[in-house]
Scaffold this motif. Structure first.
Motif, short mmCIF file in Angstrom:
data_model
loop_
_atom_site.label_atom_id
_atom_site.label_comp_id
_atom_site.label_asym_id
_atom_site.label_seq_id
_atom_site.Cartn_x
_atom_site.Cartn_y
_atom_site.Cartn_z
N TYR A 1 0.85 -1.19 0.00
CA TYR A 1 0.00 0.00 0.00
C TYR A 1 0.88 1.24 0.00
CZ TYR A 1 0.90 -0.49 5.04
OH TYR A 1 1.49 -0.65 6.26
N GLN B 1 -3.99 0.09 -2.40
CA GLN B 1 -4.02 -1.09 -1.54
C GLN B 1 -3.92 -2.31 -2.43
OE1 GLN B 1 -7.64 -2.65 0.82
NE2 GLN B 1 -6.62 -1.31 2.28
N VAL C 1 -9.60 -2.93 3.34
CA VAL C 1 -9.33 -2.77 4.77
C VAL C 1 -9.26 -1.28 5.09
CG1 VAL C 1 -7.75 -3.27 6.66
CG2 VAL C 1 -8.03 -4.92 4.80
N TYR D 1 -8.31 2.20 6.40
CA TYR D 1 -6.99 2.63 6.86
C TYR D 1 -7.09 3.38 8.18
CZ TYR D 1 -2.44 4.89 7.01
OH TYR D 1 -1.20 5.31 7.40
N GLN D 2 -6.24 3.01 9.12
CA GLN D 2 -6.15 3.68 10.41
C GLN D 2 -4.70 4.04 10.67
OE1 GLN D 2 -8.50 4.68 12.45
NE2 GLN D 2 -10.21 3.82 11.26
N ALA E 1 -2.69 2.27 13.37
CA ALA E 1 -2.48 0.83 13.20
C ALA E 1 -1.41 0.52 12.16
CB ALA E 1 -3.80 0.16 12.81
N ASP E 2 -0.72 1.56 11.67
CA ASP E 2 0.15 1.38 10.51
C ASP E 2 1.58 1.81 10.81
OD1 ASP E 2 1.06 0.99 7.90
OD2 ASP E 2 0.47 2.99 7.29
N TYR F 1 2.41 -4.77 12.27
CA TYR F 1 1.42 -3.77 12.66
C TYR F 1 0.02 -4.27 12.30
CZ TYR F 1 5.14 -0.34 13.47
OH TYR F 1 6.23 0.34 13.96
N TYR G 1 -2.48 -3.03 10.75
CA TYR G 1 -3.03 -2.77 9.42
C TYR G 1 -2.52 -3.78 8.40
CZ TYR G 1 -4.21 -0.56 5.03
OH TYR G 1 -4.71 -0.33 3.77
N ALA H 1 -4.03 -7.16 8.98
CA ALA H 1 -5.41 -7.25 8.48
C ALA H 1 -5.43 -7.33 6.95
CB ALA H 1 -6.22 -6.05 8.96
N LEU H 2 -4.57 -6.55 6.30
CA LEU H 2 -4.52 -6.56 4.85
C LEU H 2 -4.13 -7.93 4.31
CD1 LEU H 2 -4.63 -4.77 2.26
CD2 LEU H 2 -2.18 -4.41 2.54
#
Length: 565
Positions: free
Chosen positions: A274, A289, A299, A301-302, A305-306, A327, A329, A332-333
């Motif tokens: 990403y 992404q 997913v 984006y936060q 969380a990255d 991390y 993110y 999750a990705l």
């Protein structure tokens, strides 16, 4: 590789290995079992393994030199046993995951097969079991050459069988004289005299002779590895530079990202990725992404969380290779499949403007070389995206009216010319309208309020026309709408709808001296024309619509629609 083939591989290893060692023990039992000599040779084996390297898809492990000496000193059984021990240590250093565990039986079988074949060829060609130390090479030149030739050929055959049967992909096969094979040949040729020298010095000097030749053997392994690494780095950076040039040549942000995701996976392992831009430092934007296996799942984006947040503020790249480094993110990705990631800052004019992050399911998939290359790509990407942004602004300014945001006269003519140049010309309708009594609005309320009326008309025009046509500010208070594949009747109906939207709702202007807003009524006079029945070239179509506007609408009382013909 399928699960069933992995199981077959494990079963073959379990069945073949003890049988093979039993046969080797009976036919060529251990000899000269001096513990000090055995430990020294085993140590050289292990040191050699630690300086292995990879070329393309092939691991190059320089065991041939020490292998000949081990065969002559201890016999084929011990030589095969030491080789298996060295390969076991090598596989342990690779930290294989469960999906790659099939490499354990595969490599063990491959090197066992090589040990048996090269030893058998040496004996079949008349190689001496207890060669004369002074005339060893003279009496055994052919068997020694056969030993190394058998080692190379067996390795190539087993690699072919693996990639053909287990993977089943012809594209994965190593062709003769590919880089993988060339390096195998070079390593074999360079190790041949080393193996002869190792045995000869051992026979003459004993353990001290071993150490005399072990040092240059290990040094040679290191030199070959460093030379290969240098070549790989040079080739990798050339590909990085080429990709960077291609990125900066592209003028569309979408094309730039598409090109990046197409080319980069051929340079390093990329399963997830990403891009985050920091145009506004406190409001990062996710612009891309990526998943290798695209399942369409997005997913959200936060920033907290990255990893991008840390990389942006530090301005330094980050390599993560353990679970605790991951991390939320990127986990999750990847649906928790990522095993390593690489995140680099994108610098533009000395400032970080974004962060580029890629992940892979391969454990420890990224090295310092990958980091250097991706940092360069990230900087090229930053320049390319900025250039694309500047180009889009310039393009928009050249094609759009700066006041209303509508397309301008230049773009209108370009579009009409292109449409009329098409061989299969289809129906093309055009609407032209003029704001009634616009000069009076300017004279009575000022040019700023006149501009506000133009902007208001443009907004209503966009609202009514939408994506059905192209809205243009023709010049002054005149506007044009181009309607592809719209009949003259539908064009007239839409023109009437536009006229009503402007006439039925007053426009707000601001009276500066009175410090208040005032609503005024605005009307338009509209003309329409349709090709090919009314015209067969762009300017003729414009003239026909303009004629309908002035003759059929303006002169007939304004605030009305007139069709040419």
């Amino acid at each position: 590789m399928t699960l069933s083939r992995k199981k077959i591989l494990w079963i073959l290893w379990i069945l073949i290995t003890p049988t093979a060692f039993a046969v080797l023990y009976m036919n060529d039992p251990p000899r000269n079992m001096a513990v000090a000599s055995l430990v020294t040779v085993a140590f050289v084996y292990l040191i050699t393994v630690f300086f292995s390297f990879k070329v393309g898809r092939t691991d190059i492990i320089l065991l041939q030199g020490i292998g000949l000496a081990a065969l002559l000193i201890f016999g084929l059984f011990i030589q095969a046993l030491l080789t298996e021990l060295a390969i076991t240590v090598y596989l342990f250093t690779q930290r294989l995951n469960w999906a790659d565990s099939y490499r354990i039986p595969l490599n063990m079988l491959m090197f066992l097969g090589m040990s048996i074949t090269e030893g058998a060829v040496y004996y079949l060609l008349g190689g001496e079991v207890h060669p004369d130390k002074l005339h060893f090479l003279l009496n055994n030149a052919v068997p020694v050459f056969g030993f190394y030739l058998a080692s190379y050929i067996t390795n190539e055959i087993l690699l072919y069988v693996f990639r053909r049967w287990l993977i089943g992909s012809p594209s994965q096969l190593v062709k003769p004289f590919e880089k993988d094979s060339v390096w195998e040949i070079v390593a074999t040729v360079m190790m041949m005299p080393m193996g002869v020298a190792f045995y000869t010095l051992y026979a003459i000097k004993g353990l001290s002779g071993m150490f005399l030749i072990a040092v240059p053997m290990v040094a040679l392994s290191i030199i070959i590895r460093l030379f290969n690494s240098s070549q790989q780095m040079s080739e990798y950076l050339q590909r990085v530079n080429y990709l960077g040039q291609k990125l900066t040549e592209a003028l569309s942000a979408d094309h730039i990202i598409e090109l990046l995701l197409k080319e980069l996976p051929s340079m390093l392992d990329v399963d997830y990725g990403y891009i985050v831009l920091y145009d506004v430092p406190d409001q990062p934007r996710l612009i891309c992404q990526y998943r290798k296996e695209n399942d369409g799942i997005f997913v959200p984006y936060q920033i907290k969380a990255d990893v991008s947040f840390d990389v942006y503020h530090s301005g330094k790249a980050t390599i993560g290779s353990r679970k605790k480094d991951m991390y939320p993110y990127i986990k999750a990705l990847s649906q928790n499949k990522v095993r390593s990631f690489l995140s680099v800052p994108m610098f533009y004019q000395g400032k970080v403007i974004g962060v580029l992050t890629f992940g892979t399911s391969v454990k420890s998939g990224y090295s310092k070389t990958h980091r250097i290359g991706l940092e360069i790509v990230g900087n090229f990407l930053a320049i390319a995206l900025r250039n694309a942004h500047s180009f889009e602004i310039t393009k928009k300014e050249s094609e759009h009216c700066p006041l209303t945001g509508l397309y301008n006269y230049r773009y209108l003519i370009a579009v009409l010319n292109k449409r009329f140049e098409m061989s299969d010309q289809q129906t093309l309708s055009i609407i032209m309208f003029d704001i009634d009594n616009f000069k009076q609005i300017n004279d009575q309320y000022g040019h700023q309020n006149g501009n506000d009326v133009l902007i208001g008309v443009a907004n209503r025009l966009l609202r009514v026309v939408g994506h059905r046509g192209m809205s243009v500010r023709y010049g002054g208070e005149e506007f044009t709408i181009v309607l592809p594949n719209v009949s003259c009747h539908d064009c007239f109906a839409l023109a009437e709808k536009i006229r009503q939207s402007i006439a039925d709702e007053p426009f707000m202007i601001y009276l500066d001296q009175e410090h208040r807003y005032k609503s005024i009524d605005v009307t338009i006079s509209v003309g329409t024309a349709t090709a090919p029945q009314d015209a067969d070239e762009p300017f003729e179509l414009i003239r026909k619509a303009d004629h309908a506007m002035y003759s059929g609408a303006k002169r007939m009382g304004k605030n009305r629609v007139s069709r040419y013909g």
